[in-house]
Motif scaffolding. Structure first.
Motif, PDB file in Angstrom:
ATOM      1  N   GLY A   6       0.796  -1.212   0.000  1.00  0.00           N
ATOM      2  CA  GLY A   6       0.000   0.000   0.000  1.00  0.00           C
ATOM      3  C   GLY A   6       0.835   1.270   0.000  1.00  0.00           C
ATOM      4  N   GLY A   7       2.076   1.171  -0.368  1.00  0.00           N
ATOM      5  CA  GLY A   7       2.955   2.331  -0.416  1.00  0.00           C
ATOM      6  C   GLY A   7       3.782   2.450   0.845  1.00  0.00           C
ATOM      7  N   CYS A   8       4.926   3.111   0.726  1.00  0.00           N
ATOM      8  CA  CYS A   8       5.835   3.209   1.869  1.00  0.00           C
ATOM      9  C   CYS A   8       5.220   3.948   3.041  1.00  0.00           C
ATOM     10  N   SER A   9       4.347   4.896   2.777  1.00  0.00           N
ATOM     11  CA  SER A   9       3.764   5.643   3.893  1.00  0.00           C
ATOM     12  C   SER A   9       2.895   4.753   4.776  1.00  0.00           C
ATOM     13  N   ASN A  10       2.376   3.654   4.225  1.00  0.00           N
ATOM     14  CA  ASN A  10       1.535   2.747   5.001  1.00  0.00           C
ATOM     15  C   ASN A  10       2.267   1.505   5.490  1.00  0.00           C
ATOM     16  N   SER A  11       3.511   1.315   5.073  1.00  0.00           N
ATOM     17  CA  SER A  11       4.186   0.049   5.330  1.00  0.00           C
ATOM     18  C   SER A  11       4.474  -0.204   6.800  1.00  0.00           C
ATOM     19  N   ASN A  13       2.699   0.015   9.310  1.00  0.00           N
ATOM     20  CA  ASN A  13       1.577  -0.631   9.993  1.00  0.00           C
ATOM     21  C   ASN A  13       1.279  -2.033   9.481  1.00  0.00           C
ATOM     22  N   HIS A  14       1.973  -2.466   8.432  1.00  0.00           N
ATOM     23  CA  HIS A  14       1.715  -3.777   7.868  1.00  0.00           C
ATOM     24  C   HIS A  14       2.226  -4.848   8.838  1.00  0.00           C
ATOM     25  N   PRO A  15       1.430  -5.899   9.107  1.00  0.00           N
ATOM     26  CA  PRO A  15       1.846  -6.910  10.095  1.00  0.00           C
ATOM     27  C   PRO A  15       3.170  -7.604   9.770  1.00  0.00           C
ATOM     28  N   LYS A  19       6.322  -7.562  12.258  1.00  0.00           N
ATOM     29  CA  LYS A  19       6.845  -8.841  12.731  1.00  0.00           C
ATOM     30  C   LYS A  19       8.374  -8.891  12.635  1.00  0.00           C
ATOM     31  N   ARG A  20       8.931  -8.201  11.664  1.00  0.00           N
ATOM     32  CA  ARG A  20      10.381  -8.199  11.472  1.00  0.00           C
ATOM     33  C   ARG A  20      11.058  -7.011  12.151  1.00  0.00           C
ATOM     34  N   GLY A  21      10.286  -6.239  12.927  1.00  0.00           N
ATOM     35  CA  GLY A  21      10.858  -5.112  13.660  1.00  0.00           C
ATOM     36  C   GLY A  21      11.276  -3.954  12.781  1.00  0.00           C
ATOM     37  N   CYS A  22      10.603  -3.772  11.665  1.00  0.00           N
ATOM     38  CA  CYS A  22      10.961  -2.712  10.727  1.00  0.00           C
ATOM     39  C   CYS A  22       9.923  -1.594  10.752  1.00  0.00           C
ATOM     40  N   SER A  23      10.354  -0.442  10.249  1.00  0.00           N
ATOM     41  CA  SER A  23       9.433   0.681  10.110  1.00  0.00           C
ATOM     42  C   SER A  23       9.436   1.229   8.689  1.00  0.00           C
ATOM     43  N   SER A  24      10.085   0.511   7.763  1.00  0.00           N
ATOM     44  CA  SER A  24      10.146   0.987   6.380  1.00  0.00           C
ATOM     45  C   SER A  24      10.165  -0.187   5.412  1.00  0.00           C
ATOM     46  N   CYS A  25       9.826   0.110   4.169  1.00  0.00           N
ATOM     47  CA  CYS A  25       9.880  -0.914   3.118  1.00  0.00           C
ATOM     48  C   CYS A  25      11.300  -1.428   2.937  1.00  0.00           C
ATOM     49  N   GLY A  26      12.278  -0.527   2.936  1.00  0.00           N
ATOM     50  CA  GLY A  26      13.651  -0.926   2.703  1.00  0.00           C
ATOM     51  C   GLY A  26      14.141  -1.923   3.741  1.00  0.00           C
ATOM     52  N   CYS A  27      13.853  -1.639   4.998  1.00  0.00           N
ATOM     53  CA  CYS A  27      14.243  -2.546   6.079  1.00  0.00           C
ATOM     54  C   CYS A  27      13.552  -3.891   5.909  1.00  0.00           C
ATOM     55  N   PHE A  28      12.255  -3.857   5.653  1.00  0.00           N
ATOM     56  CA  PHE A  28      11.474  -5.087   5.490  1.00  0.00           C
ATOM     57  C   PHE A  28      12.005  -5.929   4.339  1.00  0.00           C
ATOM     58  N   LEU A  29      12.221  -5.322   3.177  1.00  0.00           N
ATOM     59  CA  LEU A  29      12.670  -6.075   2.007  1.00  0.00           C
ATOM     60  C   LEU A  29      14.075  -6.639   2.213  1.00  0.00           C
TER      61      LEU A  29
END
Length: 149
Positions: A6-11, A13-15, A19-29
């Motif tokens: 749903g875009g980086c601004s919403n990422s 809040n994504h479960p 779960k991976r302790g991230c606050s951004s798309c870059g960290c998550f990916l």
């Protein structure tokens, strides 16, 4: 920009991101990519000493040089080293609408067949390209025997 969640601004809040302790798309990916490398190595190691296995293939979505851009060359190198360590002969990929056969590391071939019946283009050839075709519909056909692909 990350559109998968749903875009980086919403990422944040994504479960899966939480779960991976991230606050951004870059960290998550990046964390997801590292998890996938660990999973790949774990699975390949299960049969590392099984001499009855003649061929080892890995099937992925992205070509080796299209992988998560934040990983840097060291993580792409890690991926290729895993393929070599476990004697993977062929990495089959899609994503790019092109049919190609490249040598991506010593004794490791990449077969790109990314159009899945859609129209493909011919392009992006490199000095490691053995074969490339385009301007057709992207289905792959492969033949193998006990001694030859």
């Amino acid at each position: 920009q990350c559109t998968r969640m749903g875009g980086c601004s919403n990422s944040a809040n994504h479960p899966e991101v939480k779960k991976r302790g991230c606050s951004s798309c870059g960290c998550f990916l990046r964390k997801l990519w590292l998890e996938q490398l660990e999973h790949l190595e774990r699975e390949l190691s299960l049969h590392q000493h099984d001499d009855s296995i003649k061929w080892r293939f890995v099937i992925g979505h992205h070509p080796h040089n299209f992988m998560y851009p934040g990983d840097g060359p060291s993580q792409r190198g890690r991926f290729l080293r895993i393929l070599q360590k476990y004697n993977v002969q062929v990495y089959f990929v899609g994503h790019v609408h092109s049919s190609r056969h490249d040598i991506i590391a010593e004794n490791v071939h990449q077969v790109m067949t990314g159009a899945s019946g859609g129209f493909e283009w011919q392009g992006g050839m490199s000095s490691d390209t053995i074969w490339s075709a385009g301007f057709g519909y992207g289905f792959a056909h492969m033949e193998m025997t006990s001694t030859e692909l």
